[in-house]
Design an enzyme around this catalytic site. Structure first.
Site, PDB file in Angstrom:
ATOM      1  N   GLY A 169       0.807  -1.239  -0.097  1.00  0.00           N
ATOM      2  CA  GLY A 169      -0.030   0.090   0.100  1.00  0.00           C
ATOM      3  C   GLY A 169       1.001   1.266  -0.014  1.00  0.00           C
ATOM      4  O   GLY A 169       0.687   2.297  -0.768  1.00  0.00           O
ATOM      5  N   ASP A 170       1.940   1.156   0.790  1.00  0.00           N
ATOM      6  CA  ASP A 170       2.915   2.382   0.554  1.00  0.00           C
ATOM      7  C   ASP A 170       3.474   2.595  -0.720  1.00  0.00           C
ATOM      8  O   ASP A 170       3.551   3.679  -1.071  1.00  0.00           O
ATOM      9  CB  ASP A 170       3.813   2.159   1.744  1.00  0.00           C
ATOM     10  CG  ASP A 170       3.443   1.796   3.255  1.00  0.00           C
ATOM     11  OD1 ASP A 170       2.230   2.248   3.697  1.00  0.00           O
ATOM     12  OD2 ASP A 170       4.073   0.972   3.871  1.00  0.00           O
TER      13      ASP A 170
END
Length: 298
Positions: free
Chosen positions: A250-251
């Site tokens: 997600g990052d």
């Protein structure tokens, strides 16, 4: 400039084992040590894209110094604040047929540390980006994100918030440039059980009504949906591949979006790059690099 905030950085100590058995002494097949934390992950991937950024947050002790050393080794610029008490975390991540993570608590953050952080953030100016990612340590006030966004509201800083629950809901009135909930977080925010893409879009639009400018919803193996502030809706199916590690995907997705937006100024292209980068992360042992994915990091 892009600034990423990691409130509670860590050394991620990754142990690869065969047939982990509780209560027995076992030897590892391979060991890895990486600097960890959501904002740090964003900074590392942005650096792979050649995007200048500064990683900030709180560090302590010898582990904190090692986190900063590893980041600088990867070409990241840093501006961390060192606390007097405790030490930065060492998180143990055991990789067998399943992922088992043991996350520690981290150092004590004093009021003077928080004041120093707020002073650093007060120097941000129009055109800068600020990425606030993850939960807030128990030693900080629960309204920390709100205070930060309110202080920057008239400065023209583009704020990016990757958080969940009330932490996210309470910053929406300050019109963050981008938020990145996943399907589970949407369920939690609205106390629902989403089963269809149309429902994802409906609740993402609700977040825009509450104040978010752009909403990027990650759906894991089902792809992603992006709603722009111009009310455009984009959808992409997931990239196919062998999932090796979901930590940081997600990052990486967030970093890919920012890199794409800064390079092109085009929301659709930024969205497409975000999905490619998040998928590349999931297919990697750690974060994606230009060495492994030259077709992405161009």
């Amino acid at each position: 400039m892009i600034y990423t905030v990691t409130w509670n950085p860590a050394l991620d100590y990754i142990l690869h084992v065969d047939n982990l058995t509780k209560g027995k002494i076992q030897r590892t097949k391979k060991e890895e040590l990486y600097p960890g934390g959501k904002g740090i992950n964003v900074s590392l991937v942005l650096s792979e894209f050649g995007i200048d950024n500064i990683a900030i947050g709180f560090l302590a002790g010898f582990t904190g110094r090692e986190i900063e050393r590893l980041l600088k080794e990867k070409g990241c610029e840093t501006k961390f604040i060192y606390t007097k008490d405790g030490m930065s975390r060492i998180n143990v991540k055991i990789r067998d047929s399943e992922e088992t993570d043991i996350n520690t608590s981290g150092p004590v953050i004093a009021k003077e540390n928080i004041d120093e952080m707020m002073n650093t953030l007060s120097n941000l100016k129009e055109g800068d980006f600020l990425v606030l990612a993850g939960s807030i340590p128990a030693t900080l006030s629960s309204n920390t994100y709100e205070v930060i966004l309110e202080s920057l509201a008239l400065k023209g800083v583009k704020t990016v918030v990757d958080a969940e629950g009330e932490l996210l809901r309470k910053v929406l009135p300050y019109h963050p440039f981008l938020i990145k909930p996943n399907e589970e977080e949407l369920n939690g925010l609205f106390s629902v059980n989403i089963t269809k893409r149309e429902e994802v879009i409906y609740y993402a639009e609700k977040l825009q009504e509450l104040g978010a400018r752009n909403v990027l919803v990650s759906l894991g193996a089902k792809g992603a949906i992006f709603l722009t502030e111009q009310k455009e809706i984009y959808q992409i199916e997931a990239v196919k591949g062998e999932v090796r590690n979901t930590v940081g995907a997600g990052d990486s997705m967030l970093a890919g979006f920012l890199a794409g937006y800064i390079k092109t100024g085009n929301y659709q292209k930024a969205f497409e790059l975000s999905v490619q980068t998040g998928s590349a992360s999931a297919f990697s042992d750690w974060l994606p690099t230009k060495e492994l994915y030259p077709q992405i990091f161009i």
